[in-house]
Design a protein around this motif. Sequence first.
Motif, PDB file in Angstrom:
ATOM      1  N   THR A 131       0.850  -1.200   0.000  1.00  0.00           N
ATOM      2  CA  THR A 131       0.000   0.000   0.000  1.00  0.00           C
ATOM      3  C   THR A 131       0.883   1.247   0.000  1.00  0.00           C
ATOM      4  O   THR A 131       2.037   1.200   0.392  1.00  0.00           O
ATOM      5  CB  THR A 131      -0.891   0.066   1.259  1.00  0.00           C
ATOM      6  N   GLY A 132       0.296   2.330  -0.448  1.00  0.00           N
ATOM      7  CA  GLY A 132       0.985   3.616  -0.346  1.00  0.00           C
ATOM      8  C   GLY A 132       1.878   3.966  -1.531  1.00  0.00           C
ATOM      9  O   GLY A 132       2.509   5.021  -1.526  1.00  0.00           O
ATOM     10  N   ASP A 143      -3.826   0.596  -2.941  1.00  0.00           N
ATOM     11  CA  ASP A 143      -4.596   0.332  -1.719  1.00  0.00           C
ATOM     12  C   ASP A 143      -4.385  -1.099  -1.214  1.00  0.00           C
ATOM     13  O   ASP A 143      -5.048  -1.515  -0.259  1.00  0.00           O
ATOM     14  CB  ASP A 143      -6.082   0.642  -1.935  1.00  0.00           C
ATOM     15  N   GLY A 144      -3.464  -1.823  -1.828  1.00  0.00           N
ATOM     16  CA  GLY A 144      -3.146  -3.170  -1.339  1.00  0.00           C
ATOM     17  C   GLY A 144      -3.841  -4.281  -2.105  1.00  0.00           C
ATOM     18  O   GLY A 144      -3.437  -5.436  -2.035  1.00  0.00           O
ATOM     19  N   THR A 165      -5.919   5.531   1.281  1.00  0.00           N
ATOM     20  CA  THR A 165      -4.557   5.380   0.740  1.00  0.00           C
ATOM     21  C   THR A 165      -3.622   6.487   1.243  1.00  0.00           C
ATOM     22  O   THR A 165      -2.443   6.242   1.453  1.00  0.00           O
ATOM     23  CB  THR A 165      -4.567   5.331  -0.799  1.00  0.00           C
ATOM     24  N   TYR A 166      -4.122   7.687   1.449  1.00  0.00           N
ATOM     25  CA  TYR A 166      -3.273   8.733   2.038  1.00  0.00           C
ATOM     26  C   TYR A 166      -2.867   8.343   3.454  1.00  0.00           C
ATOM     27  O   TYR A 166      -1.722   8.540   3.854  1.00  0.00           O
ATOM     28  CB  TYR A 166      -3.984  10.095   2.032  1.00  0.00           C
ATOM     29  N   ASP A 167      -3.792   7.792   4.196  1.00  0.00           N
ATOM     30  CA  ASP A 167      -3.458   7.335   5.544  1.00  0.00           C
ATOM     31  C   ASP A 167      -2.402   6.237   5.492  1.00  0.00           C
ATOM     32  O   ASP A 167      -1.468   6.220   6.299  1.00  0.00           O
ATOM     33  CB  ASP A 167      -4.720   6.814   6.248  1.00  0.00           C
ATOM     34  N   ALA A 168      -2.545   5.339   4.511  1.00  0.00           N
ATOM     35  CA  ALA A 168      -1.566   4.255   4.380  1.00  0.00           C
ATOM     36  C   ALA A 168      -0.199   4.797   3.986  1.00  0.00           C
ATOM     37  O   ALA A 168       0.827   4.305   4.427  1.00  0.00           O
ATOM     38  CB  ALA A 168      -2.038   3.236   3.335  1.00  0.00           C
ATOM     39  N   LYS A 169      -0.204   5.819   3.167  1.00  0.00           N
ATOM     40  CA  LYS A 169       1.049   6.365   2.641  1.00  0.00           C
ATOM     41  C   LYS A 169       1.772   7.240   3.651  1.00  0.00           C
ATOM     42  O   LYS A 169       2.971   7.105   3.864  1.00  0.00           O
ATOM     43  CB  LYS A 169       0.762   7.184   1.381  1.00  0.00           C
ATOM     44  N   VAL A 190      -0.900  10.044   8.057  1.00  0.00           N
ATOM     45  CA  VAL A 190      -1.694  11.208   8.432  1.00  0.00           C
ATOM     46  C   VAL A 190      -2.427  11.637   7.172  1.00  0.00           C
ATOM     47  O   VAL A 190      -1.984  11.365   6.071  1.00  0.00           O
ATOM     48  CB  VAL A 190      -0.792  12.364   8.934  1.00  0.00           C
ATOM     49  N   ARG A 191      -3.588  12.257   7.337  1.00  0.00           N
ATOM     50  CA  ARG A 191      -4.226  12.822   6.145  1.00  0.00           C
ATOM     51  C   ARG A 191      -5.006  14.059   6.536  1.00  0.00           C
ATOM     52  O   ARG A 191      -5.464  14.199   7.671  1.00  0.00           O
ATOM     53  CB  ARG A 191      -5.141  11.804   5.452  1.00  0.00           C
ATOM     54  N   ASP A 192      -5.119  14.933   5.583  1.00  0.00           N
ATOM     55  CA  ASP A 192      -5.879  16.152   5.787  1.00  0.00           C
ATOM     56  C   ASP A 192      -7.347  15.809   5.530  1.00  0.00           C
ATOM     57  O   ASP A 192      -7.758  15.664   4.388  1.00  0.00           O
ATOM     58  CB  ASP A 192      -5.370  17.218   4.805  1.00  0.00           C
TER      59      ASP A 192
END
Lengths: 359, 359, 359, 359
Positions: free
Chosen positions: C219-220, C287-288, D111-115, D118-120
């Motif tokens: 992911t990521g 996303d995995g 995906t932002y959280d995974a990357k 943190v995410r806005d």
Amino acid sequence: MSGDSFGRLFRLTTFGESHGRGLGGVVEGCPAGVPLSEEAIQEKLDKRKPGQPGGASTTRKEPDRVQLYSGVLEGATTGTAIGFLIENQDQRSRDYSKVKDVYRPGHADITYDAKYGVRDYRGGGRSSARETVSRVVGGAVAQAFLAGLGVSFRVFPVELGGVAAPAFSEADLASAQERPFFAPHPDAVEAWKERVAEVKKDGDSIGGVVQVEIHGMPTGLGEPVFDKLDARLAYALMGVGAVKGVEIGSGFAAARSLGSVNNDPLVPIGMEQSSNNAGGILGGISDGRPVVARVAVKPIPSIFKEQRTVNSSGEATTISMGGRHDVSAIPRIVPVLEAMASLVTADFVLLQRRMGGRP
Amino acid sequence: MSGDSFGRLFRLTTFGESHGRGLGGVVEGCPAGVPLSEEAIQEKLDKRKPGQPGGASTTRKEPDRVQLYSGVLEGATTGTAIGFLIENQDQRSRDYSKVKDVYRPGHADITYDAKYGVRDYRGGGRSSARETVSRVVGGAVAQAFLAGLGVSFRVFPVELGGVAAPAFSEADLASAQERPFFAPHPDAVEAWKERVAEVKKDGDSIGGVVQVEIHGMPTGLGEPVFDKLDARLAYALMGVGAVKGVEIGSGFAAARSLGSVNNDPLVPIGMEQSSNNAGGILGGISDGRPVVARVAVKPIPSIFKEQRTVNSSGEATTISMGGRHDVSAIPRIVPVLEAMASLVTADFVLLQRRMGGRP
Amino acid sequence: MSGDSFGRLFRLTTFGESHGRGLGGVVEGCPAGVPLSEEAIQEKLDKRKPGQPGGASTTRKEPDRVQLYSGVLEGATTGTAIGFLIENQDQRSRDYSKVKDVYRPGHADITYDAKYGVRDYRGGGRSSARETVSRVVGGAVAQAFLAGLGVSFRVFPVELGGVAAPAFSEADLASAQERPFFAPHPDAVEAWKERVAEVKKDGDSIGGVVQVEIHGMPTGLGEPVFDKLDARLAYALMGVGAVKGVEIGSGFAAARSLGSVNNDPLVPIGMEQSSNNAGGILGGISDGRPVVARVAVKPIPSIFKEQRTVNSSGEATTISMGGRHDVSAIPRIVPVLEAMASLVTADFVLLQRRMGGRP
Amino acid sequence: MSGDSFGRLFRLTTFGESHGRGLGGVVEGCPAGVPLSEEAIQEKLDKRKPGQPGGASTTRKEPDRVQLYSGVLEGATTGTAIGFLIENQDQRSRDYSKVKDVYRPGHADITYDAKYGVRDYRGGGRSSARETVSRVVGGAVAQAFLAGLGVSFRVFPVELGGVAAPAFSEADLASAQERPFFAPHPDAVEAWKERVAEVKKDGDSIGGVVQVEIHGMPTGLGEPVFDKLDARLAYALMGVGAVKGVEIGSGFAAARSLGSVNNDPLVPIGMEQSSNNAGGILGGISDGRPVVARVAVKPIPSIFKEQRTVNSSGEATTISMGGRHDVSAIPRIVPVLEAMASLVTADFVLLQRRMGGRP
């Protein structure tokens, strides 16, 4: 490609001219979770402001307040692009008739005209040293990131207008950033003030030599062949206006030394190194000792003295620069050089993270 | 990113180690229609070969024949990628037991281990000066392109082992490339031969200073802010192994000069310039005068004298380098520095072609 | 800049033409310690060779043996540049008079002439599909690196010459790489053989659709805004000759769907996803779930049938291509598309390593 | 590297989030002397604003006024970096509790959280479609440059929510930009309005297909192998949020065609081409015919209908998006796609200028 960007993974892109609406830029690649505030950046900017003590810089007022536009949430970076802006306070139309058609010697007027067929005659436009405010902001972001890794910077002049600072100790350096000129030794302050006063009286200008040190440098930074750490440092520092030379470690003195003298003996961990002629870099890669570079800064080309030049029609004429000008780029260039060293280091730290080798 | 590529539009990517199957690379971006042959490239390579006159380089035999694999049709470039190869002649397994576990002082052994967790102990691997053969090939392609534009290069030592060359004239320089050491003055040859013999007897090594000149430089080359012509030159030259300093024009001397002295007066076209303290670069952009840089070369770190060092377990030991080693990187570094200056220039020429301004 | 390089941190630069001395390239940025052998790379190359079963490719003999020149020591990568070479076996001068002055429809002859003012008429030069051997080598290195992270690739045609493969199961796919055409279902093999035979008899050619799947994707991966994972995949895949379309996940079908249908519901970890319309990418970031793309491959432009065209003087003429030509780029394009997907993935894996966020 | 920059010579770097202080960017590489005003850019921005006719976009008010900060003097570009800013008008703290801990299906939240870890959560942050305002500004600068070369763009939907536009003529297209949806045929307007109304009533969303045409394209644009014109176009267009597919010329239909049908016959200059299946690109290089691409746009993922999802703790929950959301990314995506095509074209025009071949 157009020269407005620096760095690969940790990347700064800037814009702005001395007399436009403002200056600013974008920092890409700063990892998420780095504590960052406008205040911390402003502290660095303030060291570059006009009116630095010592008399070498003008008393012109440029507040230079940085504003963060993106990439920061609740006091820390989000990992996305950090946009920033510094509004120009004073965009009044002045009288540029004196310089509009006359090329200032030692400045980029003639080369910008050659390159673009047009130039911003209002204070040098993009070639103005004012662009360095954006470098300082970018460097401050890099330092916020590097601080968490224990990397720190010490940048200070060792020579001004031909007057070398006395030999200095670690203890002397500890308070250098509080002294006028960021001088490495208390006795340098008066000597340099005198030199500045003397030159100012003559309507002339001076340069000097600035030492750049990186402490707490991780090992393994730098890439083989073309992207050696010293090569990127030279690129970064030589790209600052007024810089005409860069040396690493023993530098030009190494050219006059012997291999048996210049080679730093390697010693077991825990024993003190006897020398650092390599300046912390072997084969272009950091070896864990402090990285040391020195930079030659030329005298400010804007002087009151009359100089021979040509106008844009190619005819001979003379010019003497009025207005308020610094007598030397030192000390205001100090935070700019620090910023560039920070950007290089942050970029290599990110590059090294991807390697499969030892941490 | 990994340091194996140089340039943006005119780009050289290289590979190869001292003891692998061979070295080579790819030149991207060379325009179509440039006359190019293996013979023209070979001529440059031969100036880098061991056994140069003067006694500073070993008599080891490395024929270094270049082979072009692509990008050339019927004697001229096609505009597509130029691949080239130089086979290593001598890949015999030697006895590396002496250096396999001992770090050579002044070399990249310890830093490659720190960076990658592994290193090619056979003669330095990627960090060997042997990688510069690929730079010379790339530079020769750049020079083939630039020759058609009237750009030429003059590269020569001005100092060797602390012995400066006598003052030299344009006439002296005309035959420099035929002299041992590429010496700029006939009298330098004997003085440098003596210095070399002396140092060799002691089992030691020396460095020197090399001057790099670009003639016929178009105006307008270089980009504002971060990609100034001097910044890219410093990057290119400092990235050559053994280089510890780079200065442009008056360089470090500018730091001790006055603005009124260091500024080059601008004169009407047709009149002779009185000085070139700027080294042909104003605001990071070429002004049409010759571009002048000087480079500090450190002494070769491989010496016969015994040196203190550590082994890969971190224990103190000593090493004295046997085998055949050059006493100085001069003169073999000369064609390498010429190549780097050529690559920088070709790259900026292509970049400038896109601008809308004056030609 | 010149199009011969792909990737940022994991970077492949290639050279070579169909009728030059050979093809090759450089892989930069592969981490140290990755097991790598010529045999593992050769296995991938052999899937691209002429004479693939099914009858769609010629029986022309091109052994295509890869040779590694650098960057590998004792069976594993060293972290430095990996140079490789594939000698062309058959460089005999043939009779090109038929094509030297006539532009082949659907080929790059006319555009190379427009671009460079010259073109290599011997088999297409740099525009020949033969350049893809270097892609396959680069991709094989990427896969050697990715295999250690559990990332794998499944690439297979789902349609050939308008004939779709029957619905296939995971079990069917397990043996796809052993079947002619790398067909995803055993029944596709005969249907496609018949279609090929039919078209071959007519002297015509066909295209198809190939599915590209990446499994075990971390992911990521992917960067915001311009460098989304899907954007870089589209760039990589569309850059392969003959590819005219790329879609991700539900692709063009999404354009005819409803948000309530096309959105993949998110489910707690451990529960099976009901759909993967996003193709494993949300907001440009993995996303995995498996990444899924489909690629449209046009019919081979070289056909025996007579076609209208012009010569290099711009006059109307006709051409019918003799010699041995593939009837379809499928299946030989399959390992090339796999290589491109591998290069994109390896590049993003290295980029992601630098982030401060979750692993 | 971080995805905030697009282009090589003509380069756009952007920053900004939906709910930060503002958005903006830097355009590097625009030649000097290009007429440019805020008004011309604003005209393009206004086509992207909410409240477009047809009913597919919200009536939310976002004035989106562009301000130029640098790089323009007396109505024309200076050749240096063009900085621009768009202030966010409405940064009031809203109630984000509903979405702060719940991942929206089809969005980048998870995906932002995974990357980044943190995410806005305020409206998607950097992943918000609001970032495309900066693309439109950059594209408008590119178009100002290209207009002087006779290059123009025609971008319009050909399908909305599964409803294809009727066959359209050149005359129909001439007024497309004045119609709601930028529809290529008058009859499409009513059909699409009905489809939108229907979907809106259901609380659902739709996608569509957009055609991108470049007219007056110079020949010779595009680079061999990896940087083909179609590859860079696919990269540019697929990188726009909501795009799931890109095809060039006959695209996916080519996969079902025969070589004898799909090959465009070449005809003497002056004679009309009978077909343009290649979409104006052969071997990755423009052939002078119009460049034609089609783009699949997925339905907006924000819908009123309830959807299954998970929260940031990974537990199953549901979400139904309140607020004002567009029913379709069409028509507001149209000026964004036009901007991306403009950026690609400007970049290749500058690249081609450096070549030695035919103009």
